[in-house]
Design a protein around this motif. Structure first.
Motif, mmCIF file in Angstrom:
data_model
loop_
_atom_site.group_PDB
_atom_site.id
_atom_site.type_symbol
_atom_site.label_atom_id
_atom_site.label_comp_id
_atom_site.label_asym_id
_atom_site.label_seq_id
_atom_site.Cartn_x
_atom_site.Cartn_y
_atom_site.Cartn_z
ATOM 1 N N ILE A 195 0.831 -1.353 -0.109
ATOM 2 C CA ILE A 195 0.087 -0.002 0.048
ATOM 3 C C ILE A 195 0.705 1.111 0.020
ATOM 4 O O ILE A 195 0.837 2.127 -0.831
ATOM 5 N N ALA A 196 1.997 1.486 0.918
ATOM 6 C CA ALA A 196 3.007 2.468 0.930
ATOM 7 C C ALA A 196 3.505 2.633 -0.375
ATOM 8 O O ALA A 196 4.068 3.725 -0.670
ATOM 9 N N ALA A 197 3.789 1.502 -1.220
ATOM 10 C CA ALA A 197 4.594 1.621 -2.325
ATOM 11 C C ALA A 197 3.743 1.936 -3.591
ATOM 12 O O ALA A 197 4.137 1.932 -4.658
ATOM 13 N N GLY A 198 2.256 1.976 -3.368
ATOM 14 C CA GLY A 198 1.519 2.191 -4.351
ATOM 15 C C GLY A 198 0.976 1.058 -5.216
ATOM 16 O O GLY A 198 0.546 1.212 -6.278
ATOM 17 N N VAL A 199 1.121 -0.140 -4.817
ATOM 18 C CA VAL A 199 0.560 -1.280 -5.403
ATOM 19 C C VAL A 199 -0.940 -1.259 -5.511
ATOM 20 O O VAL A 199 -1.605 -0.720 -4.623
ATOM 21 N N LYS A 200 -1.403 -1.678 -6.638
ATOM 22 C CA LYS A 200 -2.888 -1.483 -6.990
ATOM 23 C C LYS A 200 -3.595 -2.588 -6.583
ATOM 24 O O LYS A 200 -4.726 -2.396 -5.843
ATOM 25 N N ARG A 201 -3.168 -3.689 -6.758
ATOM 26 C CA ARG A 201 -4.035 -5.017 -6.538
ATOM 27 C C ARG A 201 -3.006 -6.149 -5.772
ATOM 28 O O ARG A 201 -1.819 -6.313 -6.097
ATOM 29 N N PHE A 202 -3.508 -7.044 -4.911
ATOM 30 C CA PHE A 202 -3.113 -8.160 -4.297
ATOM 31 C C PHE A 202 -3.806 -9.270 -4.240
ATOM 32 O O PHE A 202 -4.883 -9.230 -3.700
ATOM 33 N N ILE A 203 -3.322 -10.142 -4.969
ATOM 34 C CA ILE A 203 -3.861 -11.483 -5.278
ATOM 35 C C ILE A 203 -3.355 -12.428 -4.379
ATOM 36 O O ILE A 203 -2.297 -12.756 -4.391
ATOM 37 N N PHE A 204 -4.218 -12.794 -3.423
ATOM 38 C CA PHE A 204 -3.700 -13.857 -2.037
ATOM 39 C C PHE A 204 -4.278 -15.246 -2.530
ATOM 40 O O PHE A 204 -5.331 -15.383 -2.570
ATOM 41 N N ILE A 205 -3.154 -16.273 -2.535
ATOM 42 C CA ILE A 205 -3.741 -17.587 -2.875
ATOM 43 C C ILE A 205 -3.981 -18.132 -1.653
ATOM 44 O O ILE A 205 -2.994 -18.481 -0.817
ATOM 45 N N SER A 206 -5.254 -18.441 -1.269
ATOM 46 C CA SER A 206 -5.329 -18.752 0.060
ATOM 47 C C SER A 206 -5.552 -20.506 -0.095
ATOM 48 O O SER A 206 -4.893 -21.259 -0.630
ATOM 49 N N GLY A 263 -5.324 -23.727 8.265
ATOM 50 C CA GLY A 263 -6.299 -22.963 7.664
ATOM 51 C C GLY A 263 -6.747 -21.747 8.597
ATOM 52 O O GLY A 263 -7.386 -20.822 7.925
ATOM 53 N N GLN A 264 -6.565 -21.775 9.736
ATOM 54 C CA GLN A 264 -6.756 -20.616 10.587
ATOM 55 C C GLN A 264 -5.827 -19.633 10.457
ATOM 56 O O GLN A 264 -6.299 -18.391 10.116
ATOM 57 N N SER A 265 -4.745 -19.769 9.936
ATOM 58 C CA SER A 265 -3.738 -18.908 9.568
ATOM 59 C C SER A 265 -4.121 -18.248 8.180
ATOM 60 O O SER A 265 -4.026 -16.982 8.312
ATOM 61 N N LYS A 266 -4.573 -18.802 7.284
ATOM 62 C CA LYS A 266 -4.907 -18.467 6.095
ATOM 63 C C LYS A 266 -6.280 -17.595 6.382
ATOM 64 O O LYS A 266 -6.559 -16.434 5.628
ATOM 65 N N SER A 267 -7.063 -18.133 7.120
ATOM 66 C CA SER A 267 -8.513 -17.273 7.283
ATOM 67 C C SER A 267 -8.303 -16.052 7.682
ATOM 68 O O SER A 267 -8.900 -14.942 7.356
ATOM 69 N N GLU A 268 -7.202 -15.928 8.806
ATOM 70 C CA GLU A 268 -6.919 -14.582 9.688
ATOM 71 C C GLU A 268 -6.201 -13.804 8.480
ATOM 72 O O GLU A 268 -6.704 -12.624 8.531
ATOM 73 N N ALA A 269 -5.499 -14.236 7.662
ATOM 74 C CA ALA A 269 -4.847 -13.564 6.698
ATOM 75 C C ALA A 269 -5.833 -12.682 5.810
ATOM 76 O O ALA A 269 -5.861 -11.645 5.318
ATOM 77 N N GLU A 270 -6.965 -13.554 5.260
ATOM 78 C CA GLU A 270 -8.131 -13.253 4.424
ATOM 79 C C GLU A 270 -8.892 -11.957 5.072
ATOM 80 O O GLU A 270 -9.131 -11.002 4.656
ATOM 81 N N GLU A 271 -9.192 -12.216 6.411
ATOM 82 C CA GLU A 271 -9.839 -11.460 6.806
ATOM 83 C C GLU A 271 -9.555 -9.965 7.100
ATOM 84 O O GLU A 271 -10.086 -8.838 6.974
ATOM 85 N N GLN A 272 -8.030 -9.916 7.454
ATOM 86 C CA GLN A 272 -7.330 -8.778 7.586
ATOM 87 C C GLN A 272 -7.218 -8.100 6.563
ATOM 88 O O GLN A 272 -7.017 -6.730 6.212
ATOM 89 N N LYS A 302 -10.819 -2.213 2.862
ATOM 90 C CA LYS A 302 -11.914 -1.111 2.974
ATOM 91 C C LYS A 302 -11.323 0.057 3.772
ATOM 92 O O LYS A 302 -11.874 1.417 3.326
ATOM 93 N N GLU A 303 -10.338 0.213 3.997
ATOM 94 C CA GLU A 303 -9.624 1.302 4.761
ATOM 95 C C GLU A 303 -8.568 2.016 3.801
ATOM 96 O O GLU A 303 -8.052 3.010 3.771
ATOM 97 N N THR A 304 -8.249 1.377 2.732
ATOM 98 C CA THR A 304 -7.074 1.845 1.773
ATOM 99 C C THR A 304 -7.665 1.616 0.367
ATOM 100 O O THR A 304 -8.884 1.013 0.167
ATOM 101 N N SER A 305 -6.848 2.009 -0.659
ATOM 102 C CA SER A 305 -6.905 1.911 -2.021
ATOM 103 C C SER A 305 -6.671 0.476 -2.638
ATOM 104 O O SER A 305 -7.083 0.066 -3.835
ATOM 105 N N LEU A 306 -6.197 -0.483 -1.576
ATOM 106 C CA LEU A 306 -5.680 -1.636 -2.341
ATOM 107 C C LEU A 306 -6.807 -2.448 -2.725
ATOM 108 O O LEU A 306 -8.056 -2.647 -1.980
ATOM 109 N N GLU A 307 -6.722 -3.057 -4.042
ATOM 110 C CA GLU A 307 -7.622 -3.898 -4.346
ATOM 111 C C GLU A 307 -7.363 -5.417 -3.919
ATOM 112 O O GLU A 307 -6.161 -5.928 -4.252
ATOM 113 N N VAL A 308 -7.829 -6.118 -3.235
ATOM 114 C CA VAL A 308 -7.917 -7.405 -2.751
ATOM 115 C C VAL A 308 -8.483 -8.515 -3.409
ATOM 116 O O VAL A 308 -9.687 -8.171 -3.607
ATOM 117 N N VAL A 309 -7.941 -9.741 -3.844
ATOM 118 C CA VAL A 309 -8.437 -10.677 -4.656
ATOM 119 C C VAL A 309 -8.162 -11.927 -4.008
ATOM 120 O O VAL A 309 -7.069 -12.315 -3.743
#
Length: 318
Positions: A99-110, A138-147, A153-160
């Motif tokens: 986010i600080a570096a201006g990345v637009k999209r973050f695709i997370f392989i959960s 699974g819990q660690s991945k779930s927590e990462a997804e949620e955060q 919601k709080e920034t301009s980062l697009e999450v997939v």
């Protein structure tokens, strides 16, 4: 569009690089990926204190595949903390710096383990289901997804977020490779009675195709996508498909399920038995309709490609 791929030398990452324009790619991981210039590779671990400032320069989209993977016999004294350090805290550290570096999209392989370990027959997991992980991975991945979704919601980062089922393909390891090796021997196998369960699988080619689709698709933003080959099979059907791909006999003995449960109890392998007997299905309707996407490779084609690579590797070792 400039891309950063983490875990780029792994099973999924290496296949993804084959689909991308490498001149636009930076890779982060432990080993230099094949065909990628050294100048585009950064040897770094995923951690909660890693500095990614050099890696993130001019990056538009991150495809985050690297993870501390599920380990069947984990002997760590603090396994949840170990998973969280990489899969949760490490992921969030990367996302915040992105986010600080201006990345637009973050695709997370959960992982589908965020949904749970098993489904009732013909009651598949859906992307909108409440997360219900049953193990530390699974819990660690779930927590990462949620955060991550909260960050979006709080920034301009697009999450997939993409949750694969069991991924197979040329070079696959672990349980799928073990079963493939067993089937390749051409001996009668004891799976004839395991016909009333269903498993969703995904070929690495189908998963990669979905990832590539999500790189620029406008409707992928802040969505959770389940992915499979869209063709569920019972354990018996899976073994039969493997045998056909290997050109081996398809003999299966009708061993009753109670024998499996007894053996699992005696030898402490109940988790293995549960996976053989239970169902784990996913509904990918949301993925297909939202992205106007469908798996380009059939399960039969995926098994055939995997079997051919397995046989070639076996021949080369002789």
């Amino acid at each position: 569009m400039n891309l950063l791929v983490t875990g780029a030398s792994g099973f999924i990452g290496s296949k993804l690089l084959e689909r991308l324009n490498l001149s636009l790619v930076k890779a982060l991981g432990r080993n230099l990926p094949v065909n990628l210039p050294c100048s585009q590779f950064y040897k770094q671990d995923i951690g909660n204190s890693t500095n990614y400032s050099k890696v993130l320069c001019n990056i538009d989209t991150i495809i985050h595949i690297a993870a501390r993977v599920h380990i069947m016999s984990d002997e760590s004294s603090t396994p949840l903390n170990d998973y969280r350090e990489v899969n949760t805290e490490g992921t969030l550290n990367l996302a915040r710096q992105a986010i600080a570096a201006g990345v637009k999209r973050f695709i997370f392989i959960s992982s589908i383990k965020v949904n749970g370990e098993a489904t009732e027959l013909d009651c598949p997991f859906k992307s909108e289901d409440i997360r219900s992980p049953k193990d530390f991975y699974g819990q660690s991945k779930s927590e990462a997804e949620e955060q991550l979704l909260q960050l979006s919601k709080e920034t301009s980062l697009e999450v997939v977020i993409i949750r694969p089922t069991l991924v197979y393909g040329p070079g696959v390891k672990a349980n799928f490779a073990s079963l493939l090796n067993l089937v390749s021997k051409g001996l009668p196998l004891p799976f004839g009675c395991i016909t009333n369960n269903k498993r969703s699988l995904v070929s690495v080619n189908n998963l990669v195709d979905l990832i590539v689709t999500c790189i620029g698709h406008p409707k992928a933003v802040n969505q959770v996508f389940l992915v499979s080959d869209d063709h569920d099979v019972s354990t018996s059907e899976m073994v039969r498909e493997m045998a056909k791909s290997l050109n081996k006999p398809q003999w299966q003995l009708p061993i009753p399920k109670w024998c499996y449960r007894l053996a699992g109890s005696i030898f402490g392998k109940q988790d293995v038995v549960d996976r053989l007997l239970s169902s784990l299905q996913v509904d990918i309707t949301h993925t297909k309709e939202t992205l106007d996407w469908k798996p380009p490779q059939t399960l039969e084609e995926g098994f055939k490609e995997t079997a051919e690579a397995f046989l070639l590797n076996k021949e080369n070792k002789q």
